[in-house]
Write a protein that holds these residues in place. Structure first.
Motif, PDB file in Angstrom:
ATOM      1  N   THR A   7       0.938  -1.162   0.139  1.00  0.00           N
ATOM      2  CA  THR A   7      -0.074   0.137   0.124  1.00  0.00           C
ATOM      3  C   THR A   7       0.912   1.256   0.206  1.00  0.00           C
ATOM      4  O   THR A   7       1.826   1.222   0.807  1.00  0.00           O
ATOM      5  CB  THR A   7      -0.828   0.180   1.213  1.00  0.00           C
ATOM      6  OG1 THR A   7      -1.528  -1.207   1.387  1.00  0.00           O
ATOM      7  CG2 THR A   7      -1.858   1.387   1.126  1.00  0.00           C
ATOM      8  N   LEU A   8       0.723   2.056  -0.903  1.00  0.00           N
ATOM      9  CA  LEU A   8       1.457   3.383  -1.306  1.00  0.00           C
ATOM     10  C   LEU A   8       0.708   4.546  -1.172  1.00  0.00           C
ATOM     11  O   LEU A   8      -0.322   4.489  -2.126  1.00  0.00           O
ATOM     12  CB  LEU A   8       2.511   3.183  -2.484  1.00  0.00           C
ATOM     13  CG  LEU A   8       3.581   1.921  -2.167  1.00  0.00           C
ATOM     14  CD1 LEU A   8       4.255   1.896  -3.407  1.00  0.00           C
ATOM     15  CD2 LEU A   8       4.427   2.329  -1.078  1.00  0.00           C
ATOM     16  N   THR A   9       1.081   5.724  -0.879  1.00  0.00           N
ATOM     17  CA  THR A   9       0.373   7.151  -1.420  1.00  0.00           C
ATOM     18  C   THR A   9       1.687   7.830  -2.051  1.00  0.00           C
ATOM     19  O   THR A   9       2.690   7.826  -1.521  1.00  0.00           O
ATOM     20  CB  THR A   9      -0.032   7.566  -0.270  1.00  0.00           C
ATOM     21  OG1 THR A   9       0.734   8.157   0.777  1.00  0.00           O
ATOM     22  CG2 THR A   9      -1.218   6.903   0.377  1.00  0.00           C
ATOM     23  N   GLY A  10       1.332   8.638  -3.090  1.00  0.00           N
ATOM     24  CA  GLY A  10       2.406   9.397  -3.901  1.00  0.00           C
ATOM     25  C   GLY A  10       1.513  10.138  -4.717  1.00  0.00           C
ATOM     26  O   GLY A  10       0.559   9.977  -5.035  1.00  0.00           O
ATOM     27  N   ASN A  11       2.557  10.875  -5.474  1.00  0.00           N
ATOM     28  CA  ASN A  11       1.851  11.818  -6.482  1.00  0.00           C
ATOM     29  C   ASN A  11       2.457  11.174  -8.051  1.00  0.00           C
ATOM     30  O   ASN A  11       3.559  10.665  -7.900  1.00  0.00           O
ATOM     31  CB  ASN A  11       2.491  13.116  -6.508  1.00  0.00           C
ATOM     32  CG  ASN A  11       1.764  13.968  -5.366  1.00  0.00           C
ATOM     33  OD1 ASN A  11       0.969  13.658  -4.681  1.00  0.00           O
ATOM     34  ND2 ASN A  11       2.717  14.841  -4.440  1.00  0.00           N
ATOM     35  N   LEU A  12       1.374  11.108  -8.944  1.00  0.00           N
ATOM     36  CA  LEU A  12       1.954  10.813 -10.339  1.00  0.00           C
ATOM     37  C   LEU A  12       2.757  11.906 -10.955  1.00  0.00           C
ATOM     38  O   LEU A  12       2.768  12.946 -10.815  1.00  0.00           O
ATOM     39  CB  LEU A  12       0.594  10.913 -11.235  1.00  0.00           C
ATOM     40  CG  LEU A  12      -0.355   9.716 -11.138  1.00  0.00           C
ATOM     41  CD1 LEU A  12      -0.954   9.478 -10.085  1.00  0.00           C
ATOM     42  CD2 LEU A  12      -1.212   9.727 -12.514  1.00  0.00           C
ATOM     43  N   THR A  13       3.925  11.086 -11.487  1.00  0.00           N
ATOM     44  CA  THR A  13       5.128  11.667 -12.118  1.00  0.00           C
ATOM     45  C   THR A  13       4.681  12.455 -13.117  1.00  0.00           C
ATOM     46  O   THR A  13       5.341  13.146 -13.799  1.00  0.00           O
ATOM     47  CB  THR A  13       6.234  11.202 -12.177  1.00  0.00           C
ATOM     48  OG1 THR A  13       6.158   9.983 -12.894  1.00  0.00           O
ATOM     49  CG2 THR A  13       6.922  10.507 -10.665  1.00  0.00           C
ATOM     50  N   ARG A  14       3.774  11.729 -14.091  1.00  0.00           N
ATOM     51  CA  ARG A  14       3.154  12.123 -15.197  1.00  0.00           C
ATOM     52  C   ARG A  14       1.834  11.723 -15.687  1.00  0.00           C
ATOM     53  O   ARG A  14       1.408  10.925 -14.837  1.00  0.00           O
ATOM     54  CB  ARG A  14       4.227  11.575 -16.686  1.00  0.00           C
ATOM     55  CG  ARG A  14       4.043  10.227 -16.515  1.00  0.00           C
ATOM     56  CD  ARG A  14       5.271   9.731 -17.709  1.00  0.00           C
ATOM     57  NE  ARG A  14       5.319   8.306 -17.889  1.00  0.00           N
ATOM     58  CZ  ARG A  14       5.931   7.585 -17.330  1.00  0.00           C
ATOM     59  NH1 ARG A  14       6.864   7.613 -16.402  1.00  0.00           N
ATOM     60  NH2 ARG A  14       5.595   6.199 -17.504  1.00  0.00           N
ATOM     61  N   ASP A  15       1.264  12.000 -16.656  1.00  0.00           N
ATOM     62  CA  ASP A  15      -0.056  11.371 -17.008  1.00  0.00           C
ATOM     63  C   ASP A  15       0.015   9.976 -17.343  1.00  0.00           C
ATOM     64  O   ASP A  15       1.173   9.555 -17.733  1.00  0.00           O
ATOM     65  CB  ASP A  15      -0.567  12.241 -18.461  1.00  0.00           C
ATOM     66  CG  ASP A  15      -0.941  13.742 -18.183  1.00  0.00           C
ATOM     67  OD1 ASP A  15      -1.414  14.171 -16.718  1.00  0.00           O
ATOM     68  OD2 ASP A  15      -1.075  14.283 -18.929  1.00  0.00           O
TER      69      ASP A  15
END
Length: 166
Positions: A7-15
């Motif tokens: 289980t991870l949370t993070g921000n998309l680095t690109r579309d």
């Protein structure tokens, strides 16, 4: 017994990238940046280091969720790890990625100043429109501003929680 869950949370680095197999199964792939905090041994200051994790999702859900994802969007993913190897131009290559079983959108694209990707208009939604900027929701059964109670515990300093040397 082996357990393969992540289980991870993070921000998309690109579309996200969408493609399909020869039999029509949709495949959505993207990378999320997950920050790791470490104490700098020279300065003693906590610093953030990004880890880039590849993610892949299959099927109709991938196609549907792909419409709502864009670079910078914060998401939570749950799934299993998959290790792949292949040969490219005579060199052995490998990667470890998360095969997503569940994905949750954690940020509103509006609140992050991103353009919202429009979903298809097949069918209609039963949800009402969001209030205009500066207006309040009127159908919420409670209002936290009316609460006179405050949270009885002080929030700990973030360094108290993560005081680990790596």
């Amino acid at each position: 017994m082996a357990i393969n869950r992540v289980t991870l949370t993070g921000n998309l680095t690109r579309d996200p990238e969408m493609r399909a197999t020869s039999n029509g199964t949709q495949i959505m792939s993207f990378t999320i940046a997950v920050n790791d905090r470490r104490r700098n041994q020279q300065t003693g200051v906590w610093e953030e280091y990004p880890n880039f994790v590849g993610c892949v999702m299959f099927g109709r859900r991938a196609e549907a969720l792909g419409r709502y994802l864009a670079k910078g969007r914060k998401v939570a993913v749950e799934g299993s790890l998959r290790y792949s190897t292949w040969t490219s131009d005579g060199a052995k290559r490998s990667k470890l990625e998360v095969v997503i079983d569940d994905l949750e959108l954690m940020s509103s694209s509006r609140s992050e100043g991103q353009a919202t990707r429009q979903p298809s208009t097949h069918g209609t939604s039963s949800f009402g429109k969001a209030p205009a900027e500066g207006e309040a929701y009127t159908d919420i059964p409670f209002d936290s501003a009316d609460s006179s109670e405050s949270y009885p515990y002080d929030e700990p300093d973030s360094n108290e929680l993560c005081d680990v040397d790596y």
